[in-house]
Scaffold this motif. Structure first.
Motif, PDB file in Angstrom:
ATOM      1  N   ALA A  31      -4.709  12.379   2.062  1.00  0.00           N
ATOM      2  CA  ALA A  31      -4.530  11.435   3.172  1.00  0.00           C
ATOM      3  C   ALA A  31      -3.229  11.692   3.931  1.00  0.00           C
ATOM      4  O   ALA A  31      -2.610  10.793   4.449  1.00  0.00           O
ATOM      5  N   SER A  32      -2.804  12.954   3.977  1.00  0.00           N
ATOM      6  CA  SER A  32      -1.592  13.378   4.690  1.00  0.00           C
ATOM      7  C   SER A  32      -0.325  12.676   4.212  1.00  0.00           C
ATOM      8  O   SER A  32       0.637  12.551   4.962  1.00  0.00           O
ATOM      9  N   THR A  33      -0.312  12.215   2.973  1.00  0.00           N
ATOM     10  CA  THR A  33       0.874  11.541   2.452  1.00  0.00           C
ATOM     11  C   THR A  33       2.066  12.489   2.406  1.00  0.00           C
ATOM     12  O   THR A  33       3.201  12.063   2.633  1.00  0.00           O
ATOM     13  N   PRO A 104      -7.477  -0.688  -5.774  1.00  0.00           N
ATOM     14  CA  PRO A 104      -7.862   0.688  -6.122  1.00  0.00           C
ATOM     15  C   PRO A 104      -7.123   1.746  -5.292  1.00  0.00           C
ATOM     16  O   PRO A 104      -6.722   2.780  -5.820  1.00  0.00           O
ATOM     17  N   SER A 105      -6.907   1.489  -4.010  1.00  0.00           N
ATOM     18  CA  SER A 105      -6.172   2.447  -3.176  1.00  0.00           C
ATOM     19  C   SER A 105      -4.712   2.530  -3.577  1.00  0.00           C
ATOM     20  O   SER A 105      -4.096   3.589  -3.500  1.00  0.00           O
ATOM     21  N   PHE A 111      -8.479   7.850  -4.651  1.00  0.00           N
ATOM     22  CA  PHE A 111      -9.298   6.796  -4.036  1.00  0.00           C
ATOM     23  C   PHE A 111      -8.821   6.540  -2.603  1.00  0.00           C
ATOM     24  O   PHE A 111      -9.621   6.378  -1.694  1.00  0.00           O
ATOM     25  N   LEU A 112      -7.495   6.526  -2.405  1.00  0.00           N
ATOM     26  CA  LEU A 112      -6.932   6.357  -1.069  1.00  0.00           C
ATOM     27  C   LEU A 112      -7.409   7.473  -0.139  1.00  0.00           C
ATOM     28  O   LEU A 112      -7.809   7.220   0.996  1.00  0.00           O
ATOM     29  N   ALA A 113      -7.382   8.712  -0.623  1.00  0.00           N
ATOM     30  CA  ALA A 113      -7.834   9.848   0.185  1.00  0.00           C
ATOM     31  C   ALA A 113      -9.309   9.711   0.528  1.00  0.00           C
ATOM     32  O   ALA A 113      -9.723   9.989   1.660  1.00  0.00           O
TER      33      ALA A 113
END
Length: 141
Positions: A31-33, A104-105, A111-113
């Motif tokens: 997720a581009s973190t 969950p995220s 899960f976030l991704a």
């Protein structure tokens, strides 16, 4: 996750090649973190006055998050208030639901991704649907 201490694309030059930049973007974490929380500080650390600018960048990012959160919370709370629930109780109800669905995220970057991909795709799909409906039915005069 790409290593921010690996300065291979900076050695001898002041810039990275297109391929090196794409490699960083592809391997920057889910997720581009990595782009936001690893590479932006590295980028600002290379600039003169970067320590001050990175503070402003993250303050701006936080302001954008808070303003988005306000509008995201207001709609369901307003619907509950219109249905007769007190505002204080509506905020508590929405907060509880948001925590349950957001947990969950918060606990799993994978899960976030997944959710980032799913909802990003859903937004593109809904945008295309709006365009299609507008083209078929037109815009009211």
């Amino acid at each position: 996750l790409a290593d921010p201490n690996d300065t291979s694309c900076e050695e001898g030059t002041k810039h990275c090649t297109r391929g090196e930049i794409l490699d960083i973007m592809q391997h920057s974490g889910p997720a581009s973190t990595g782009l936001t929380y690893v590479w932006i500080p590295v980028l600002y650390s290379k600039m003169s006055g970067g320590r001050v600018l990175v503070v402003f960048f993250f303050l701006g990012l936080m302001s954008a998050a808070v303003s988005s959160l306000i509008s995201t919370v207001e709609l369901p709370v307003r619907l509950l208030v219109d249905a007769g629930v007190s505002r204080r109780r509506a905020i508590a109800m929405y907060g509880l639901v948001a925590v349950i669905f957001g947990l969950p995220s918060a606990l799993s970057v994978d899960f976030l991704a997944n959710q980032d991909f799913v909802w990003g795709t859903a937004l593109v799909g809904s945008g295309l649907m709006y365009i299609m409906v507008t083209l078929i039915y037109g815009v009211p005069a």
